[in-house]
Structure formats: structure tokens, C-alpha cells
Design an enzyme around this catalytic site. Structure first.
Site, mmCIF file in Angstrom:
data_model
loop_
_atom_site.group_PDB
_atom_site.id
_atom_site.type_symbol
_atom_site.label_atom_id
_atom_site.label_comp_id
_atom_site.label_asym_id
_atom_site.label_seq_id
_atom_site.Cartn_x
_atom_site.Cartn_y
_atom_site.Cartn_z
ATOM 1 N N GLY A 1 -0.478 4.670 -12.631
ATOM 2 C CA GLY A 1 -0.617 5.659 -11.579
ATOM 3 C C GLY A 1 0.668 5.722 -10.774
ATOM 4 N N ASP B 1 1.721 7.064 -16.057
ATOM 5 C CA ASP B 1 0.847 8.071 -15.465
ATOM 6 C C ASP B 1 0.515 9.098 -16.541
ATOM 7 O OD1 ASP B 1 -0.602 9.606 -13.488
ATOM 8 O OD2 ASP B 1 0.694 8.656 -11.998
ATOM 9 N N ILE C 1 -5.964 -1.341 -6.630
ATOM 10 C CA ILE C 1 -5.781 -0.657 -5.348
ATOM 11 C C ILE C 1 -6.747 0.517 -5.220
ATOM 12 C CG2 ILE C 1 -4.127 0.690 -3.972
ATOM 13 C CD1 ILE C 1 -1.891 -0.887 -5.346
ATOM 14 N N ASP D 1 -5.321 -4.400 5.020
ATOM 15 C CA ASP D 1 -6.126 -4.749 6.189
ATOM 16 C C ASP D 1 -5.462 -5.867 6.989
ATOM 17 O OD1 ASP D 1 -8.114 -2.902 5.392
ATOM 18 O OD2 ASP D 1 -8.989 -4.392 4.044
ATOM 19 N N HIS E 1 -13.284 -3.928 1.667
ATOM 20 C CA HIS E 1 -12.156 -3.042 1.976
ATOM 21 C C HIS E 1 -12.647 -1.632 2.309
ATOM 22 C CE1 HIS E 1 -8.043 -1.689 2.031
ATOM 23 N NE2 HIS E 1 -8.220 -0.857 1.023
#
Length: 411
Positions: free
Chosen positions: A99, A125, A208, A241, A268
Site C-alpha cells: 500500500g 501497490d 496499520i 496513540d 486502537h
């Protein structure tokens, strides 16, 4: 960031995070001619005991020489200090970013390109990767950049890599929750993890893609079905975070950001994000109002960015920064650093939940230990919040597991 003249001048790595425990807190090192040291600040986090050498220079030769002259007298008195040194010339870690053409993938690729521990970056990608590969390859750092486009080239992008980072998926827009992304992103993560299982099953896997609370369980189930699951090497990246908590606490309490470390546990998303302000280092007191204000600010920080961008994207730069920090920590652990700690969403036994974000010790084989002391002697507010988040986090985990079981995995 590292730099070197034609002789032996170097600067400590830009990408070198270190746990900011008061008893472990040490400065970044800048080394000149292997005998002068200067105490400074690393771009991603306070860094200790790191001196990096590289054949490449991010600065010009004249700039390096000028910088060396500026610091030489100040550095001399530290020359006898012993240090743990990473030698990037001896490192050859390969990182794949799946990505890489997206809003997170591009800045993340740039930051990883700057790491002295990386020899190769594989950018993948479904489209638009050729130009990004060419652009990034012009940066004069040692890591070689290779681009891979489309599903037919995905296996080649993964072969031989040590760390796989997955920011692929659609971003949040105003009015959307992370769970609103589930259907689209679940299928993307599932297909990518299948390829990882087939081509680099021993790699560290950093997820992610949101909702992380569900994506990690999906990945775990796919890896199990493929017979290659290693719980110690599968991570949901929740470093953002921690980055936000450190920033907001430092601003609120007027502390030096380099010294602040706030563990963040749970998950998250929304209320599953629980900053343990009572465990802040250095120790600092908060009023009840400050605790509630800061907790909500940290939990809603992603939504704040989505609204501020007014439909043009979500948190990309800060996420890339946080992910690069976690990648660098993983690489340092792989390289033999025995003092690497980060918060991450992993398979866990700290609570009754099968997955839970907490501070962990990283080693060559992944998670080496859980820092259980972070969950001991919580404040009343934190204890109640911890119990409150479990129901929502459990639902997200179950949703991910159920999805993986209803989708056939190719043999």
C-alpha cells in the site's frame, strides 16, 4: 538521520526509538572520527547508545565538515563513554510496504528509506507505484528501492523480506468510524496476508489498516489456516496513540517531549484506546479533570484530523511517523538490541481478551515479554475505563475472527 564525510564523520540514526524509562533514559549519540560524542535528540524518539556509520551522505561534504567543526570541542569530553553501536554497513534488512502509493504509504516509505538498518525497500501497490519508486530511489541513502505493481507481482515483493508493513486500504472520511471501513479493508488485508503466508511466513508483520482491532484477528486466522501463524511476529501498530499521548501530555504539563513516555493499552479505536496517565514517565500528577480531558483528546485525535481535513483524508503524516518508529524498533530488535520496548496490539494473556495492546519487549523472534506491571495499581478512572473497553474490543475481535472463518483461504 545519518551523514558522513569522505573520512569518518557520522551522525546518530534519525530513525532510532528507545524506551524513555527514567532508569534507562540516555541520549542520542553523534560521533566524530570515532572519538568525539555529542548528546542530542533523535527525530522519532529519544535514542540511546546508537552511533551509525554510512557510506552515504544526506548532507554535502562541506556541510558535514562545518557541522563537525561546530561540535568538535563540545563533544570531546564525552569521548570515553562506552556505547552500544549499530553498524548499518553490516545490516541487510528488507522491508516491504504493501500500500506504498497511499497517503500513509508514501511518507512511511520516505522515513524507512532513511533508516541505516534497511538495505532494501519493496514498494507494492495495485497501481501508481512506478513513479513513486523512481522518486524515492533518488534519495541518497543506502537502501535500494524496488517497485511492484498488481497482484501478479505481489509474491516477488514479499520474497526474502524481514518486515512487512501493511497500510493498504481505504481511509476514513467525515462521519465514518473505523468499523465503517471493515468490509472493504478486511478483504484487502486477508488477501495480502495470504500472500505473506505463502512468500515470507517468518517475517514480522505490522498491520496499520483500520480497524486494527479486527484486522489483526483476521490476519491471525488466515495465518493459522495456512499453518504458519507465529503470534510473536504479528503486530497491530498502535504507536500513534503513544505518540499522541506523549505529545499532548508534554504540552499540557510543559514537559520536555524527549522525556515523556505514556503507555497506551487496550485497542486502537475510540474508548478501546486507554492512555495510562498514572504510569507517565517522568512521574507527574493530573487532576481528575485533566485525566478525563487528556484521555478523550487522545481517543478522539484521529477523528479530529479527519474533520480538519474535511473529506480529504485521515491521519497520514502522523501515522507514517508512528509506523516508521515501530518499524525501526523491530529492526533494532532483529539487529540484536536487547533493550527495545514498544506498545503494540498483539495476541496477549494480560487480560481475558485474546488480543490486547500493551507495552512489550521486542527481540529477534518478536515479542519476548509483556510488561504486566503497567496494568498493576491503576487509578480508579483507569480501572473502570479498562473494564468498559473490554466489551467493545471483544466485539471487534469476534467480528474479525468470524469474517476470516466465513471466507475460504486458498490452499
Amino acid at each position: 538521520m545519518e551523514a558522513r564525510t569522505s573520512a569518518t564523520y557520522s551522525i546518530g540514526s534519525y530513525l532510532s526509538p528507545k524506551l524513555n524509562l527514567a532508569r534507562q533514559m540516555k541520549p542520542t549519540t553523534l560521533t566524530l572520527n570515532s572519538q568525539y560524542t555529542f548528546r542530542g535528540f533523535s527525530g522519532l524518539k529519544a535514542a540511546a547508545d546508537i552511533a551509525c556509520e554510512s557510506e552515504m551522505s544526506l548532507f554535502g561534504r562541506e556541510s558535514n565538515a562545518a557541522l563537525a567543526r561546530t561540535f568538535s570541542r563540545r563533544m570531546h569530553k564525552y569521548c570515553q563513554t562506552s556505547r552500544y553501536c549499530l553498524n548499518p554497513q553490516a545490516s541487510s534488512y528488507k522491508v516491504a510496504i504493501l500500500g506504498a502509493a497511499g497517503g500513509i504509504g508514501q511518507p512511511l516509505s520516505l522515513l524507512i528509506k532513511m533508516s541505516p538498518l534497511v538495505s532494501d525497500i519493496h514498494l507494492y501497490d495495485i497501481a501508481n507505484i512506478k513513479g513513486i519508486t523512481a522518486d524515492l530511489s533518488h534519495c541518497n541513502t543506502p537502501a535500494r528501492v524496488l517497485g511492484f505493481s498488481g497482484t501478479s507481482e505481489l509474491p516477488d515483493a514479499l520474497k526474502g523480506v524481514d518486515v512487512v508493513v501493511i497500510p493498504a486500504g481505504v481511509p476514513r472520511k467525515p462521519g465514518m468510524t473505523r468499523d465503517d471501513l471493515f468490509s472493504t479493508n478486511a478483504s484487502i488485508v486477508k488477501s495480502l496476508i495470504e500472500a505473506v503466508a505463502d512468500n515470507c511466513p517468518q517475517a514480522f508483520i505490522h498491520i496499520i489498516t483500520n480497524p486494527v482491532n479486527s484486522m489483526v484477528p483476521i490476519a491471525a486466522e488466515v495465518l493459522k489456516q495456512k499453518g504458519v501463524y507465529n503470534a510473536k511476529k504479528l503486530f497491530g501498530v498502535t504507536t500513534l496513540d503513544v505518540v499522541r499521548a506523549n505529545t499532548f501530555v508534554a504540552q499540557k504539563k510543559k514537559l520536555k517531549l524527549i522525556a515523556v513516555d505514556v503507555p497506551v493499552v487496550g485497542g486502537h479505536a475510540g474508548i478501546t484506546i486507554l492512555p495510562l496517565l498514572s504510569k507517565t514517565r517522568p512521574s507527574v500528577s493530573f487532576t481528575d479533570e485533566e485525566v478525563e480531558e487528556l484521555t478523550l483528546k487522545i481517543q478522539n485525535a484521529g477523528t479530529e484530523v479527519v474533520l480538519a481535513k474535511a473529506g480529504e483524508g485521515s491521519a497520514t503524516l502522523s501515522m507514517a511517523y508512528a509506523a516508521a518508529r515501530f518499524v525501526e524498533s523491530s529492526l533494532r530488535a532483529l539487529d540484536g538490541d536487547a533493550d527495545v520496548y514498544e506498545c503494540a496490539y498483539v495476541e496477549s494473556t494480560l487480560t481475558e481478551l485474546p488480543f490486547f495492546a500493551s507495552r512489550v519487549k521486542l527481540g529477534k523472534n518478536g515479542v519476548e515479554a509483556f510488561i504486566s506491571s503497567d496494568l498493576q495499581r491503576l487509578s480508579e478512572y483507569e480501572a473502570k475505563a479498562l473494564e468498559a473497553l473490554k466489551t467493545e474490543l471483544r466485539a471487534s475481535i469476534d467480528k474479525g475472527v468470524a469474517y476470516a472463518h466465513t471466507q475460504p483461504v486458498p490452499a
